[in-house]
Write a protein that holds these residues in place. Structure first.
Motif, short mmCIF file in Angstrom:
data_model
loop_
_atom_site.label_atom_id
_atom_site.label_comp_id
_atom_site.label_asym_id
_atom_site.label_seq_id
_atom_site.Cartn_x
_atom_site.Cartn_y
_atom_site.Cartn_z
N HIS A 233 24.87 38.88 83.26
CA HIS A 233 25.11 39.64 82.03
C HIS A 233 26.20 40.68 82.29
O HIS A 233 25.98 41.69 82.97
N LEU A 234 27.40 40.40 81.74
CA LEU A 234 28.54 41.29 81.92
C LEU A 234 28.93 41.90 80.59
O LEU A 234 28.62 41.37 79.53
N PRO A 235 29.64 43.02 80.63
CA PRO A 235 30.17 43.58 79.38
C PRO A 235 31.30 42.69 78.86
O PRO A 235 31.80 41.81 79.56
N LYS A 244 42.94 40.32 83.97
CA LYS A 244 42.07 39.15 84.10
C LYS A 244 41.30 39.12 85.43
O LYS A 244 41.39 38.15 86.19
N PRO A 245 40.52 40.15 85.72
CA PRO A 245 39.76 40.14 86.97
C PRO A 245 38.76 38.99 87.05
O PRO A 245 38.52 38.44 88.13
N LEU A 246 38.17 38.64 85.92
CA LEU A 246 37.18 37.56 85.94
C LEU A 246 37.84 36.21 86.21
O LEU A 246 37.26 35.34 86.87
N THR A 247 39.05 36.03 85.71
CA THR A 247 39.81 34.80 86.01
C THR A 247 40.06 34.70 87.50
O THR A 247 39.96 33.62 88.10
N PHE A 248 40.39 35.84 88.12
CA PHE A 248 40.64 35.85 89.56
C PHE A 248 39.36 35.53 90.34
O PHE A 248 39.38 34.74 91.30
N ILE A 249 38.25 36.14 89.93
CA ILE A 249 36.98 35.86 90.61
C ILE A 249 36.64 34.36 90.50
O ILE A 249 36.24 33.72 91.49
N SER A 250 36.81 33.81 89.31
CA SER A 250 36.50 32.39 89.10
C SER A 250 37.41 31.50 89.93
O SER A 250 37.01 30.44 90.42
N LEU A 315 31.43 37.38 100.09
CA LEU A 315 32.67 37.07 100.80
C LEU A 315 33.89 37.47 99.97
O LEU A 315 34.85 38.06 100.50
N ILE A 316 33.85 37.19 98.70
CA ILE A 316 34.94 37.59 97.81
C ILE A 316 35.05 39.11 97.75
O ILE A 316 36.15 39.68 97.82
N ARG A 317 33.90 39.76 97.63
CA ARG A 317 33.88 41.23 97.49
C ARG A 317 34.46 41.92 98.71
O ARG A 317 35.20 42.90 98.59
N THR A 318 34.14 41.38 99.89
CA THR A 318 34.53 42.07 101.12
C THR A 318 35.86 41.59 101.69
O THR A 318 36.56 42.35 102.38
N GLN A 319 36.25 40.35 101.42
CA GLN A 319 37.47 39.81 102.05
C GLN A 319 38.46 39.20 101.06
O GLN A 319 39.61 38.97 101.42
N ILE A 376 41.57 46.46 91.65
CA ILE A 376 40.42 46.31 92.55
C ILE A 376 39.16 46.94 91.95
O ILE A 376 38.05 46.40 92.05
N GLU A 377 39.32 48.09 91.30
CA GLU A 377 38.15 48.78 90.73
C GLU A 377 37.48 47.92 89.65
O GLU A 377 36.25 47.75 89.66
N GLU A 378 38.28 47.38 88.74
CA GLU A 378 37.71 46.51 87.69
C GLU A 378 37.02 45.31 88.31
O GLU A 378 35.91 44.92 87.89
N THR A 379 37.66 44.70 89.30
CA THR A 379 37.12 43.50 89.92
C THR A 379 35.83 43.80 90.67
O THR A 379 34.85 43.04 90.58
N GLN A 380 35.80 44.91 91.38
CA GLN A 380 34.58 45.30 92.11
C GLN A 380 33.43 45.59 91.15
O GLN A 380 32.27 45.26 91.43
N GLN A 381 33.74 46.21 90.04
CA GLN A 381 32.69 46.50 89.05
C GLN A 381 32.03 45.22 88.54
O GLN A 381 30.81 45.16 88.37
N LEU A 382 32.84 44.21 88.28
CA LEU A 382 32.29 42.93 87.80
C LEU A 382 31.50 42.24 88.91
O LEU A 382 30.41 41.69 88.66
#
Length: 895
Positions: A233-235, A244-250, A315-319, A376-382
């Motif tokens: 559940h994300l905002p 597009k942080p979520l695109t990057f995570i995906s 792994l994504i979060r840390t590296q 990085i802040e937006e991506t870490q929050q997600l």
């Protein structure tokens, strides 16, 4: 330059706006707007006008938006805009059509009653926060739209007046017309839409509260499948579109190369496929889904998969939050934007009219492609929200214990809190060594430029021909993009002459594609695509994408294809998955099963999915390898290279492909494509047993020859009939939601179909309605004026001659021409010349001679719905019961 004109209106009103006691109202309104306006009161006039002039139209209702769109010949665009704009100015909501159209809503609802996507979606709605508008039943049916007709009409008008306002509408128009003239037309026809300055807002109610999170939901589907989804559940993430942080995570999470999460799970026999980034989204939420297609072992080890997923997220979060990784994905979007190909005007206007609700004006076109830097802040929050407490786990499989049944679609399900044991099992204590982030992608092109070549041929030419191998080539000199398409069709005499051979050929393709996936994933991500698919004579390989790296991908495919290192474990898993897919076709909607059976009945080397599944049950890996050896022993290969390929490169490619083939194969002749000849069969009936409440029917008429004259006759007949048939059987008689006609060439042979799926009528009533329509249509043709007749022909001609919108569309047209032996590439022009010569008398003579008799040569496929078993059944004298004997003994056309 657009070749057709198109327009799309997106209204910021959807099923989230439905009144609490009138679920489905927004969808119902969408239907009603097509059924007449004060200026154009006839209910079928709009659809007929669009169709007559070679266009198409449609609409859809979503959660927060409703989209209406059409395309049409540019010379009548102004008249079409006039009709279209009246939807939003003065719709009639004709009283006696209210009941008729809610019956259509019921038919649409009924059509999807056994659709597992809808069934699962309803469980998601039912287990969400019931105060959120997502929980509403979006489609509607006779129950939610019940009551007196006049009362429902008044509510409909009130809903329209309270919600449809100019300030909530966005209009997009694409036309090969001078901009100032287009603007003047828009102002003239749309300027009268009432602007009520409605301030649109939804309650900031969360989609999921803590009461709905931390849950496991077990759902039982109708089709055999095993699927696991981790939903976080994300905002709402729309505001983050510039980065597009979520695109990057995906991008990282959905990687399928070595060391990826999917690779790890496949090696352990836990999953076959995965996707990251799906899920529903809305004004205040994003339900982010990571979905796995499981094996039997995977279903028994869900905790292992969940933990591995959490470890990869860690792994994504840390590296993984490195600028070069982000920039790699950003470069791909930048290249995609720079070299994007034109899409159909209809698709373009629909997409952009929706974008106008999401992006500022400057970003309407580029907003989908922007990745302006790693935040990085937006991506870490997600990433921080991707935890067990903020998750819902959804398991879809048969034989799960359930005690609830979802409303509307009757889906069995069970919901419970995560247990302490589960939460402990998912605790991340480091990342296992087998999970690694992807390396740099060698297939990404920094930039690409098209090359010119003198004396480009006007049509494809054979540049290489040897026994058993022909390669065609054409350098593109029109679209000027650094892309290309390569087709290689491999025919083998043992590909599909028997059901067992056909089943093993399809299994080989699935297993090969699965084996290649990990090795080719980076190429796929970089815009180099390939597909392998079966046909009646063998298989086809299609490569597409940026030309700078296509040869490298082809070399990789050949190298890995020759390895054929299929493991026993993957063989068993892919075989079982393919068998499941074939068996699951018995759970699709009736009309889909009839369409499958139409080609199976008429094409000699097509087979029923259930029969293919039965053949595959006892096949071993050794059997398959033996079949592959036999397949390649003697082959006939025909190929086509098109796009930014120079002739020297194509010739070099031909030499390379021939050398590769010569190592494994001897030349052979092309396989024949055989089609059952229905001449003299009279009306032939075939009934299918389908477990569904609806009945369905397909009536197929076949041409006696495949000449341009008959291609013209059948296509013009379909074009002339289609809108009237739809209006008569769907709008007026309300026989079903899936209603239509179609020009259907099989193996290049012209044909025409009439089809209906109905919740209200059995096969006898449906066939009588179709026969009655055909019998009466002669009179309708007689009544149209010469001007209308010529306009109808012109509309079809414009459809046929519509310019190819992009490189892909043109490559497909050329490739189909090669397959159809249209080596002059002028079949469509020849057909158009015949259309020009056809008269109304020609059409009427053909119908009287070939279609008006109930003993006409035709094939009738049908099923009897569960609720129509007690109705009078079809009186069928010529019944097809032994399909094998019929196909063996019938006369055949050959290509």
């Amino acid at each position: 330059m657009a070749t057709q004109a198109a327009a799309s209106m997106a209204v910021n009103v959807g099923h989230f706006d439905d009144p609490e006691d009138r679920e489905g109202m927004a969808h119902f309104l969408e239907h009603m707007l097509f059924l007449g306006t004060q200026k154009y009161p006839l209910s079928g006039e709009y659809h007929a006008f669009i169709n007559q002039h070679g266009g198409s139209n449609n609409a859809w209702t979503g959660t927060e938006h409703t989209n209406y769109f059409f395309s049409i010949s540019a010379d009548v665009f102004e008249e079409a805009l006039d009709r279209f704009s009246q939807f939003f100015i003065a719709p009639l909501f004709t009283a006696d059509l209210v009941d008729r159209e809610r019956q259509a809503i019921e038919s649409e609802y009924s059509l999807k009653l056994k659709d597992d996507i809808r069934r699962v979606y309803q469980v998601q709605k039912e287990t969400a926060n019931q105060a959120h508008p997502f929980a509403k039943f979006s489609v509607g049916n006779l129950k939610t739209l019940s009551g007196e007709q006049h009362q429902l009409r008044e509510e409909l008008i009130t809903f329209y007046n309270q919600n449809y306002s100019a300030n909530l509408m966005t209009l997009c128009v694409v036309a090969p017309i001078e901009l100032s003239k287009t603007q003047a037309m828009i102002e003239a026809y749309f300027g009268n839409i009432k602007n009520q300055d409605i301030e649109k807002s939804y309650h900031d109610t969360p989609l999921f509260t803590p009461n709905e999170l931390g849950k496991q939901i077990n759902i039982v589907p109708l089709k055999e499948q095993k699927r696991l989804s981790l939903n976080f559940h994300l905002p709402a993430v729309e505001r983050l579109y510039r980065h597009k942080p979520l695109t990057f995570i995906s991008h990282l999470l959905g990687n399928e190369g070595p060391g990826s999460l999917l690779s790890y799970l496949k090696l352990r026999g836990l999953a076959n496929n995965m996707s990251a980034g799906g899920g529903v989204s809305g004004y205040n939420f994003k339900d982010y889904a990571i979905t796995f297609q499981l094996t039997d072992k995977g279903l028994a080890n869900v905790d292992t998969i969940v933990l591995a997923t959490f470890e990869y997220i860690e792994l994504i979060r840390t590296q993984g939050l490195e600028s070069w990784r982000y920039q790699e994905r950003a470069n791909l979007l930048n290249i995609a934007f720079k070299y994007q190909e034109q899409i159909k005007s209809l698709d373009l206007v629909s997409h952009l009219s929706i974008n106008m609700h999401h992006y500022p004006a400057a970003d309407l076109v580029v907003g989908d492609y922007r990745m302006d830097g790693l935040d990085i802040e937006e991506t870490q929050q997600l990433l921080a929200l991707m935890n067990a407490q903020n998750m819902r786990l959804q398991i879809v499989a048969q034989d799960l214990d359930t005690e609830r049944t979802a409303d509307w679609y009757h889906t069995p399900y069970h919901i419970e809190n995560f247990t302490k044991k589960q939460l402990q099992a998912w605790q991340v204590n480091g990342v296992r060594a087998e999970l690694t982030l992807p390396t740099k992608n060698p297939f990404i092109i920094e930039d690409a430029q098209t090359r010119s070549e003198p004396n480009v041929a006007a049509k494809p030419l054979i540049i290489h021909q040897q026994p058993g191998f022909t390669l065609w080539h054409k350098k593109d000199d029109h679209f000027n993009v650094p892309k290309g398409h390569l087709y290689l069709s491999v025919d083998s005499q043992v590909a599909c002459k028997t059901p067992l051979q056909a089943a093993m050929t399809k299994l080989y393709i699935e297993l090969l594609s699965d084996y290649l996936n990990e090795h080719t994933y980076q190429a796929e991500i970089a815009g180099l695509h390939y597909s392998i698919y079966s046909h009646q004579g063998g298989l086809t390989l299609h490569l597409s994408g940026y030309t700078g790296k296509q040869e490298s991908l082809l070399a990789l495919l050949f190298q890995k294809g020759r390895e054929r290192a299929f493991t026993e474990k993957r063989f068993t898993q892919i075989k079982n998955q393919l068998i499941r897919n074939w068996i699951n076709t018995t759970q699709t909607k009736p009309i889909s099963q009839l369409f499958t059976s139409l080609t199976v009945t008429l094409q000699k080397y097509s087979y029923e999915p259930k029969r293919l599944a039965d053949c595959l049950e006892d096949v071993t890996l050794e059997d398959l390898n033996s079949h592959i050896d036999d397949f390649y022993e003697h082959t006939h290969v025909e190929g086509f290279v098109y796009g930014d390929w120079l002739s020297t490169e194509a010739k070099s490619l031909a030499t390379s492909v021939q050398a590769t083939l010569s190592k494994v194969s001897q030349p052979s002749t092309e396989s024949t494509r055989e089609l059952i000849n229905l001449t003299g069969c009279k009306t032939l009936f075939r009934e299918l047993e389908v477990a569904h409440q609806d009945s369905a029917i397909i009536v197929y008429y076949q041409s006696t020859t495949s000449t341009p004259e008959n291609m013209a006759l059948f296509s013009l007949l379909n074009h002339t009939m289609s809108s009237t048939f739809f209006n008569e059987l769907r709008t007026k008689r309300q026989l079903g939601y899936m209603v239509g006609t179609g020009y259907l060439p099989l193996n290049r042979h012209p044909g025409m179909i009439f089809y209906v799926q109905s919740p209200s009528a059995g096969p006898l009533q449906l066939l009588e309605a179709i026969d009655e329509f055909i019998a009466d249509f002669n009179y309708a043709v007689l009544q149209i004026t010469n001007e209308q007749w010529e306009t109808t022909k012109l509309g079809l001609i414009q459809q046929i001659l519509e310019s190819d919108s992009n490189l892909k569309t043109r490559s497909q047209r050329y490739w189909i021409s090669i397959g159809n032996k249209d080596h002059q590439f002028n079949q469509r022009e020849n057909v158009v010349e015949q259309i020009k010569q056809l008269t109304r008398a020609d059409l009427i003579r053909f119908m009287v001679a070939s279609m008006r008799s109930k003993n006409s040569d035709r094939l009738v496929l049908y099923n009897t719905g569960e609720q129509h078993k007690q109705q009078t059944q079809l009186n069928t004298r010529h019944v097809l019961t032994d399909l094998r004997a019929f196909k063996k003994n019938s006369k055949k056309f050959q290509l």
